[in-house]
Write an enzyme that holds these catalytic residues in place. Structure first.
Site, PDB file in Angstrom:
ATOM      1  N   SER A  24      -9.286   1.936   1.417  1.00 11.04           N
ATOM      2  CA  SER A  24      -8.303   1.990   0.329  1.00 11.04           C
ATOM      3  C   SER A  24      -8.490   3.237  -0.513  1.00 11.04           C
ATOM      4  O   SER A  24      -9.616   3.726  -0.664  1.00 11.04           O
ATOM      5  CB  SER A  24      -8.480   0.747  -0.558  1.00 11.04           C
ATOM      6  OG  SER A  24      -7.749   0.859  -1.758  1.00 11.04           O
ATOM      7  N   TYR A  71     -14.287  -5.296  -5.743  1.00  6.88           N
ATOM      8  CA  TYR A  71     -13.437  -5.142  -4.539  1.00  6.88           C
ATOM      9  C   TYR A  71     -13.510  -3.703  -4.041  1.00  6.88           C
ATOM     10  O   TYR A  71     -13.799  -3.439  -2.874  1.00  6.88           O
ATOM     11  CB  TYR A  71     -11.988  -5.525  -4.858  1.00  6.88           C
ATOM     12  CG  TYR A  71     -11.024  -4.908  -3.877  1.00  6.88           C
ATOM     13  CD1 TYR A  71     -10.301  -3.770  -4.207  1.00  6.88           C
ATOM     14  CD2 TYR A  71     -10.882  -5.434  -2.593  1.00  6.88           C
ATOM     15  CE1 TYR A  71      -9.461  -3.167  -3.290  1.00  6.88           C
ATOM     16  CE2 TYR A  71     -10.041  -4.844  -1.677  1.00  6.88           C
ATOM     17  CZ  TYR A  71      -9.333  -3.706  -2.031  1.00  6.88           C
ATOM     18  OH  TYR A  71      -8.512  -3.095  -1.116  1.00  6.88           O
ATOM     19  N   LYS A 120     -15.227  -1.683  -0.500  1.00 12.39           N
ATOM     20  CA  LYS A 120     -14.580  -0.714   0.398  1.00 12.39           C
ATOM     21  C   LYS A 120     -15.477   0.520   0.560  1.00 12.39           C
ATOM     22  O   LYS A 120     -15.693   1.010   1.666  1.00 12.39           O
ATOM     23  CB  LYS A 120     -13.209  -0.307  -0.142  1.00 12.39           C
ATOM     24  CG  LYS A 120     -12.166  -1.408  -0.111  1.00 12.39           C
ATOM     25  CD  LYS A 120     -11.888  -1.904   1.298  1.00 12.39           C
ATOM     26  CE  LYS A 120     -10.753  -2.907   1.325  1.00 12.39           C
ATOM     27  NZ  LYS A 120     -10.542  -3.491   2.670  1.00 12.39           N
TER      28      LYS A 120
HETATM   29  C1  WQD Z   1       0.807  -0.311  -9.371  1.00 14.17           C
HETATM   30  C2  WQD Z   1       1.327   0.204 -10.705  1.00 14.17           C
HETATM   31  C3  WQD Z   1       0.240  -0.775 -12.612  1.00 14.17           C
HETATM   32  C4  WQD Z   1       1.774  -4.836 -11.894  1.00 14.17           C
HETATM   33  C5  WQD Z   1      -4.005  -2.041  -6.205  1.00 14.17           C
HETATM   34  C6  WQD Z   1      -5.430  -2.001  -5.777  1.00 14.17           C
HETATM   35  C7  WQD Z   1      -5.564  -1.170  -4.538  1.00 14.17           C
HETATM   36  C8  WQD Z   1      -4.618  -1.680  -3.470  1.00 14.17           C
HETATM   37  C9  WQD Z   1      -3.195  -1.679  -3.985  1.00 14.17           C
HETATM   38  C10 WQD Z   1      -5.701  -3.202  -1.984  1.00 14.17           C
HETATM   39  C11 WQD Z   1       0.212   0.459 -11.721  1.00 14.17           C
HETATM   40  C12 WQD Z   1       1.708  -1.171 -12.568  1.00 14.17           C
HETATM   41  C13 WQD Z   1       1.456  -3.493 -11.801  1.00 14.17           C
HETATM   42  C14 WQD Z   1       2.616  -5.281 -12.953  1.00 14.17           C
HETATM   43  C15 WQD Z   1       2.791  -3.027 -13.744  1.00 14.17           C
HETATM   44  N1  WQD Z   1      -4.958  -2.989  -3.074  1.00 14.17           N
HETATM   45  N2  WQD Z   1       1.971  -2.605 -12.706  1.00 14.17           N
HETATM   46  N3  WQD Z   1       3.093  -4.349 -13.835  1.00 14.17           N
HETATM   47  O1  WQD Z   1      -3.320  -1.114  -9.063  1.00 14.17           O
HETATM   48  O2  WQD Z   1      -2.233   0.867  -7.877  1.00 14.17           O
HETATM   49  O3  WQD Z   1      -3.590  -0.755  -6.559  1.00 14.17           O
HETATM   50  O4  WQD Z   1      -3.181  -2.517  -5.160  1.00 14.17           O
HETATM   51  O5  WQD Z   1      -6.179  -2.377  -1.253  1.00 14.17           O
HETATM   52  O6  WQD Z   1      -6.878  -1.246  -4.074  1.00 14.17           O
HETATM   53  O7  WQD Z   1      -6.175  -1.369  -6.805  1.00 14.17           O
HETATM   54  O8  WQD Z   1      -1.386  -1.456  -7.464  1.00 14.17           O
HETATM   55  O9  WQD Z   1       0.706  -2.758  -7.635  1.00 14.17           O
HETATM   56  O10 WQD Z   1      -1.299  -3.508  -8.993  1.00 14.17           O
HETATM   57  O11 WQD Z   1      -0.057  -1.429  -9.641  1.00 14.17           O
HETATM   58  O12 WQD Z   1       3.244  -2.202 -14.551  1.00 14.17           O
HETATM   59  O13 WQD Z   1       2.938  -6.494 -13.091  1.00 14.17           O
HETATM   60  O14 WQD Z   1       2.153  -0.794 -11.281  1.00 14.17           O
HETATM   61  O15 WQD Z   1      -0.172  -0.478 -13.946  1.00 14.17           O
HETATM   62  O16 WQD Z   1       0.602   1.603 -12.487  1.00 14.17           O
HETATM   63  P1  WQD Z   1      -2.661  -0.558  -7.861  1.00 14.17           P
HETATM   64  P2  WQD Z   1      -0.489  -2.390  -8.429  1.00 14.17           P
END
Ligand code: WQD
Length: 380
Positions: free
Chosen positions: A144, A169, A173
């Site tokens: 990741s 998590y 990785k």
């Molecule tokens: C994306 C953007 C949030 C939810 C994570 C893991 C990573 C991988 C992918 C497994 C960010 C914003 C989110 C919400 C929001 N997982 N957001 N409201 O955090 O980039 O990555 O998932 O491998 O390891 O860290 O993905 O989709 O949670 O967030 O505003 O309800 O959306 O702040 O900017 P992230 P995400």
């Protein structure tokens, strides 16, 4: 025991896909079957549904029984179950492994660190120990972009410094990348590919398989999809004061089908069918070619699109996909979030011959089709 090789044609090759009933796993099984491979899925169904594999059969036109049905087999077991793994490797002529199985919820990992280290790290150690005892030393690992932490610069290349993950998590990785790389250093018969995913979203165009998180989604797009289908009232946008074009977080969203095809390309690379080696960065150990032409060594590749999209870009793309307004409200930043990350994908393009094809609108259109056809995921 001779080391099983990937140099054989796909039609003579069986791949073990751990976690293959899950979101990325099931889409990868579809692409492996489309490429002519046979697949054994090993999954404990702790965060997935066997229904996804029934849908995979439907997509790939595979019968449940009789001729052809044997191309997709399923074993319900944990990667910690040494006996089940031993039986699986003994029963199938497995040439390589694509390893997805693992717990993956960032927030949950902070609350349950032992469970994450035990399941993800100890489970992988059991998996590769049983595999090598059966002469299987080719593994594609689901890593990741989280291993980069808060990047020093974007786009992020594979040569970028790995920073400490801010949660267990992400630590698992990073640890597993090191462990799998050291397997090759200790035994040059190993063939390892580490695929660093950015943000996988979307669904197969059929709308039959897709992302089906348990409970309230942590990730943005499944949350937006639940709002669009009326299961949740509004999207909370975590932070509007980041140093980004519209102040909201920027990520590199990649279509899950593009991601799945990247895994098939990694198998072809390990088989020696594409690419020449990765001598150009410290995280890839260039390795060499086995007598049959298959590769040995460690390859590290970013799988992304090379484009960043903000939270509001995603919300508006989803509105275009579903034809409805998506209500959202601005909220404080989420702890541990970074402002921006997106990939440099030059290495996967030149070495694997792989490029992501689909744009954000297509990702949201396919995600919406899955969600609107399956408002309660596989349960429905
Ligand atoms: C994306 C953007 C949030 C939810 C994570 C893991 C990573 C991988 C992918 C497994 C960010 C914003 C989110 C919400 C929001 N997982 N957001 N409201 O955090 O980039 O990555 O998932 O491998 O390891 O860290 O993905 O989709 O949670 O967030 O505003 O309800 O959306 O702040 O900017 P992230 P995400």
């Amino acid at each position: 025991m001779a080391t099983n090789t990937l140099a054989k044609p796909p039609a003579q090759t069986c791949i073990l896909v751990t976690g293959g009933a899950g979101f990325i796993g099931s889409h990868t099984v579809v692409e492996l079957l489309n490429a002519g491979y046979s697949v054994v899925v090993l999954d404990d169904l702790s965060n997935s549904s066997a229904e996804s594999l029934a849908r995979v059969r439907q997509i790939c036109d595979l019968p449940e029984t009789g001729p052809g049905s044997e191309r997709l087999q399923f074993v319900q077991a944990s990667i910690l179950d040494r006996d089940a793994l031993d039986t699986t490797f003994a029963a199938h002529d497995i040439s390589g492994i694509i390893h997805f199985a693992g717990f993956k919820a960032v927030g949950e990992s902070v609350q349950k660190p032992w469970e994450y280290y035990w399941n993800n790290v100890a489970g992988t150690l059991v998996l590769v120990d049983v595999a090598r005892q059966h002469g299987v030393k080719s593994i594609v690992f689901s890593s990741s972009a989280t291993v980069y932490g808060d990047p020093d610069q974007v786009p992020i290349t594979e040569m970028a410094e790995k920073h400490d993950a801010t949660n267990p998590y992400g630590q698992t990785k990073s640890m597993l990348e090191r462990i799998l790389s050291d397997l090759y250093v200790g035994d040059p018969e190993w063939n390892v590919v580490l695929l660093r995913y950015f943000n996988p979203i979307g669904a197969h165009e059929s709308g039959l398989i897709g992302e089906d998180p348990k409970g309230i989604p942590n990730n943005l797009v499944p949350y937006v999809a639940k709002v669009a289908v009326g299961k949740l009232p509004e999207v909370g946008v975590f932070g509007q004061d980041y140093p980004t074009p519209d102040g909201t977080g920027v990520r590199d969203y990649i279509h899950v089908v593009d991601l799945a095809r990247g895994h098939v390309a990694a198998i072809d690379w390990m088989a020696g069918r594409v690419g020449t080696g990765c001598a150009d960065d410290p995280y890839s150990l260039p390795g060499d070619a086995a007598p049959d032409g298959s590769r040995r060594g460690v390859g590290v590749f970013n799988l992304g699109t090379g484009r960043g999209s903000s939270v509001l870009d995603v919300v508006h793309a989803f509105e275009r996909a579903c034809g409805k307004e998506i209500p959202y409200v601005m909220k404080p930043r989420r702890a541990g979030d970074i402002a921006e990350n997106y990939a440099s994908c030059d290495k996967a393009r030149t070495e694997l011959g792989w490029v992501a094809e689909y744009d954000l609108d297509r990702m949201c259109e396919d995600s919406w089709r899955w969600q609107s056809n399956n408002p309660d995921g596989y349960a429905s």
